[in-house]
Design a protein around this motif. Structure first.
Motif, PDB file in Angstrom:
ATOM      1  N   GLY A  31       0.825  -1.202   0.000  1.00 60.75           N
ATOM      2  CA  GLY A  31       0.000   0.000   0.000  1.00 60.75           C
ATOM      3  C   GLY A  31       0.861   1.254   0.000  1.00 60.75           C
ATOM      4  O   GLY A  31       2.009   1.253  -0.452  1.00 60.75           O
ATOM      5  N   ASN A  32       0.329   2.329   0.540  1.00 63.97           N
ATOM      6  CA  ASN A  32       1.087   3.584   0.579  1.00 63.97           C
ATOM      7  C   ASN A  32       2.125   3.553   1.703  1.00 63.97           C
ATOM      8  O   ASN A  32       2.244   2.575   2.452  1.00 63.97           O
ATOM      9  N   ASP A  33       2.904   4.639   1.831  1.00 66.12           N
ATOM     10  CA  ASP A  33       3.977   4.677   2.832  1.00 66.12           C
ATOM     11  C   ASP A  33       3.437   4.499   4.245  1.00 66.12           C
ATOM     12  O   ASP A  33       4.042   3.820   5.079  1.00 66.12           O
ATOM     13  N   GLU A  34       2.290   5.108   4.534  1.00 68.78           N
ATOM     14  CA  GLU A  34       1.713   5.022   5.878  1.00 68.78           C
ATOM     15  C   GLU A  34       1.312   3.585   6.207  1.00 68.78           C
ATOM     16  O   GLU A  34       1.563   3.099   7.316  1.00 68.78           O
ATOM     17  N   ARG A  58      13.805  -0.068  -1.266  1.00 69.59           N
ATOM     18  CA  ARG A  58      12.868   1.017  -0.971  1.00 69.59           C
ATOM     19  C   ARG A  58      13.523   2.101  -0.116  1.00 69.59           C
ATOM     20  O   ARG A  58      13.172   3.290  -0.223  1.00 69.59           O
ATOM     21  N   LEU A  59      14.494   1.729   0.716  1.00 70.44           N
ATOM     22  CA  LEU A  59      15.134   2.703   1.602  1.00 70.44           C
ATOM     23  C   LEU A  59      16.096   3.631   0.864  1.00 70.44           C
ATOM     24  O   LEU A  59      16.681   4.533   1.472  1.00 70.44           O
ATOM     25  N   LEU A  60      16.270   3.413  -0.433  1.00 68.15           N
ATOM     26  CA  LEU A  60      17.052   4.367  -1.215  1.00 68.15           C
ATOM     27  C   LEU A  60      16.278   5.664  -1.421  1.00 68.15           C
ATOM     28  O   LEU A  60      16.847   6.680  -1.816  1.00 68.15           O
ATOM     29  N   SER A  61      14.964   5.619  -1.157  1.00 67.32           N
ATOM     30  CA  SER A  61      14.121   6.814  -1.270  1.00 67.32           C
ATOM     31  C   SER A  61      14.087   7.564   0.053  1.00 67.32           C
ATOM     32  O   SER A  61      13.828   6.969   1.112  1.00 67.32           O
ATOM     33  N   GLU A  62      14.334   8.857   0.008  1.00 62.21           N
ATOM     34  CA  GLU A  62      14.328   9.661   1.233  1.00 62.21           C
ATOM     35  C   GLU A  62      12.948   9.702   1.862  1.00 62.21           C
ATOM     36  O   GLU A  62      12.813   9.630   3.091  1.00 62.21           O
ATOM     37  N   ASP A  63      11.892   9.791   1.023  1.00 59.63           N
ATOM     38  CA  ASP A  63      10.527   9.818   1.554  1.00 59.63           C
ATOM     39  C   ASP A  63      10.198   8.505   2.264  1.00 59.63           C
ATOM     40  O   ASP A  63       9.565   8.498   3.328  1.00 59.63           O
ATOM     41  N   ALA A  64      10.624   7.395   1.669  1.00 58.57           N
ATOM     42  CA  ALA A  64      10.375   6.095   2.287  1.00 58.57           C
ATOM     43  C   ALA A  64      11.106   5.977   3.619  1.00 58.57           C
ATOM     44  O   ALA A  64      10.581   5.422   4.590  1.00 58.57           O
ATOM     45  N   ARG A  65      12.328   6.506   3.684  1.00 62.70           N
ATOM     46  CA  ARG A  65      13.084   6.461   4.938  1.00 62.70           C
ATOM     47  C   ARG A  65      12.377   7.258   6.028  1.00 62.70           C
ATOM     48  O   ARG A  65      12.266   6.808   7.176  1.00 62.70           O
ATOM     49  N   LYS A  66      11.892   8.440   5.684  1.00 63.11           N
ATOM     50  CA  LYS A  66      11.196   9.271   6.679  1.00 63.11           C
ATOM     51  C   LYS A  66       9.953   8.549   7.212  1.00 63.11           C
ATOM     52  O   LYS A  66       9.682   8.570   8.409  1.00 63.11           O
ATOM     53  N   SER A  67       9.206   7.927   6.303  1.00 64.37           N
ATOM     54  CA  SER A  67       8.002   7.207   6.728  1.00 64.37           C
ATOM     55  C   SER A  67       8.356   6.042   7.635  1.00 64.37           C
ATOM     56  O   SER A  67       7.720   5.812   8.667  1.00 64.37           O
ATOM     57  N   LEU A  68       9.404   5.313   7.291  1.00 64.03           N
ATOM     58  CA  LEU A  68       9.813   4.167   8.095  1.00 64.03           C
ATOM     59  C   LEU A  68      10.317   4.610   9.467  1.00 64.03           C
ATOM     60  O   LEU A  68      10.019   3.988  10.488  1.00 64.03           O
TER      61      LEU A  68
END
Length: 481
Positions: free
Chosen positions: A345-348, A383-393
């Motif tokens: 699903g989405n990042d959240e 997926r953790l190469l994305s800054e947005d994904a890292r922030k969400s995680l």
């Protein structure tokens, strides 16, 4: 009993589901006018079918009581057969219809207006009609044979003892066979097991343990149902639901409390699966609402409802899952639905899957191999190469708990392999987030060196260099040697 099902053509789907549920109870049902042979007199065959029926079930909609309808013609033949409809005609309101529009013959009996599961309540009403009829027959038979019974009581008692012993032995054998069939069901041979249990239940109608095992198998199949393709063709949800749903509905006829809620929740899931496939328009939510009215903590109603709310209505979904977990029942199934709804699903929603894995770590629960793979693919990995994904995680769990969860997911020996570049990047990233500066910097520096030596280029190398530079800037050159 022999039943005649009268319905308007617009309600064929409902009528077909009702037929399946009634046949599962052992009734014979005349269901479709297409059963008439070509060239056969329409009214003659209908008259014969109604004359041989014990009960007519009349599904009430505005169309079924409209002047000139086939259903009114069938009702007219029924009126010729039974002068008084009581005990012979069961009117069932399946769509809002003014009572004033009902023929006087129908109005002479109480109209069943289901408030919950239409099929289950109708099956139960038919069962009550049958029990009253059989009760009257039994009273007549008892009155007619009492004198003979007195004469032959001695010999009959002996025969009865022998017969009871034989019946008890047969029941014991069938119970053992049912237990073996349930083992098949638990091992994934759902169809074969359900057929065997159905045969045993028909042979032992007074053995509730067999009926319970049959319902348990139907519920397990429902929870584990998959639409699959093979060389022999595709097995759709709709085809599988057609086998399990009548068993679930039949069980609802006598179930109460938590058992009733379990069965209703699974009926709702079958409707959800059919709707996913585009084969049904049934709404699963009323089934789950009714299940929770019977058992407010029902694990299946909460977990199934929560799964269907993700990812768009995550806050509501989480409330349902919290209650499902708190119930203490079938935790493995709850976790499967949590991951199934969140991952992809989405990042959240993906961050919520990581929260769930953290709960499992704290509670000593085991992750399956499939869950580990999915968590890696959707929550970590490249997926953790994305800054947005890292922030969400990073927002999912406290930093050190997040690092511990990752290390539980990917053991150290697996991550430390030299060529596991993405795994090493993830570990160093989470170590930096947990303020393990020196360890993270060493990990990034080693990774950069190996990537360059292997002549790698691209995003992984870029993100590694950025992370290392950020660490050096924020912590000073002392973080690397």
């Amino acid at each position: 009993m022999n039943l005649f099902l009268s319905y308007p053509s617009t309600e064929r789907t409902v009528a077909d589901r009702l037929r399946l549920a009634l046949e599962a109870e052992g009734h014979e049902v005349f269901f479709d006018r297409s059963d008439l042979d070509a060239g056969q007199s329409f009214h003659e065959r209908l008259r014969k079918e109604i004359q041989s029926a014990d009960v007519m079930i009349f599904l009430i909609t505005p169309a079924s009581v409209a002047p000139g309808s086939y259903t009114l013609a069938e009702l007219g033949i029924a009126q010729e057969r039974w002068r008084r409809p009581a005990g012979h005609v069961l009117p069932v309101m399946i769509a809002p219809t003014p009572m004033a529009s009902l023929p006087p013959y129908l109005s002479a009996v109480t109209v069943l207006q289901p408030t919950g599961e239409l099929i289950a309540e109708t099956v139960a009403a038919v069962a009550k009609l049958g029990s009253r009829d059989s009760g009257a027959r039994r009273r007549i038979a008892i009155a007619g044979t009492i004198a003979l019974a007195a004469i032959v009581a001695g010999g009959f008692a002996t025969v009865q003892i022998v017969q009871r012993r034989a019946e008890a032995a047969a029941t014991t054998r069938d119970l053992a066979a049912a237990t073996e069939a349930m083992k098949l069901c638990n091992d994934g041979s759902h169809d074969t097991a359900l057929q065997q249990l159905g045969d045993l239940a028909a042979r032992q109608p007074k053995a509730p343990a067999i009926a319970t095992l049959r319902e348990d198998c139907a519920m397990r199949w429902t929870r584990e149902m998959r639409a699959t393709s093979s060389s022999s063709g595709q097995l759709t949800f709709d085809e599988q639901v057609a086998k399990v749903q009548p068993v679930l509905l039949q069980g609802l006829g006598s179930a109460t409390g938590m058992r009733s809620a379990d069965l209703r929740a699974h009926v709702g899931w079958t409707e959800h699966l059919r709707r996913r496939e585009g084969k049904g328009s049934g709404d699963p939510v009323p089934h789950w609402q009714r299940a929770l009215a019977d058992d407010a903590t029902n694990v299946y109603a909460h977990a199934m409802w929560g799964n269907t709310l993700m990812p768009g209505r995550l806050a509501e979904a989480r409330q349902h899952f919290e209650k499902a977990v708190a119930s203490g029942r079938d935790r493995e199934f709850v976790r499967r639905l949590q991951f199934g709804g969140a991952l992809g699903g989405n990042d959240e929603a993906t961050a919520y899957a990581v929260v769930v894995s953290g709960e499992m770590l704290r509670g000593g629960e085991a992750l399956s191999a499939a869950q580990r793979r999915r968590l890696w693919d959707y929550a970590f990995g490249s997926r953790l190469l994305s800054e947005d994904a890292r922030k969400s995680l990073f927002s999912a769990l406290p930093p050190r708990e997040l690092l511990a969860t990752f290390q539980w997911l990917r053991p150290a020996a697996e991550v430390s392999e030299k060529t596991n570049y993405v795994g090493r990047f993830c570990l160093a990233t989470l170590q930096a987030n947990a303020e393990e500066w020196d360890t993270a910097a060493a990990g990034f520096a080693s990774l950069e060196q190996d990537l360059r030596a292997d002549r790698h280029s691209g995003r992984l190398l870029d993100e590694t260099q950025k992370a290392l530079a950020a660490l050096r800037k924020s912590r000073g050159r002392s973080v690397t040697s």
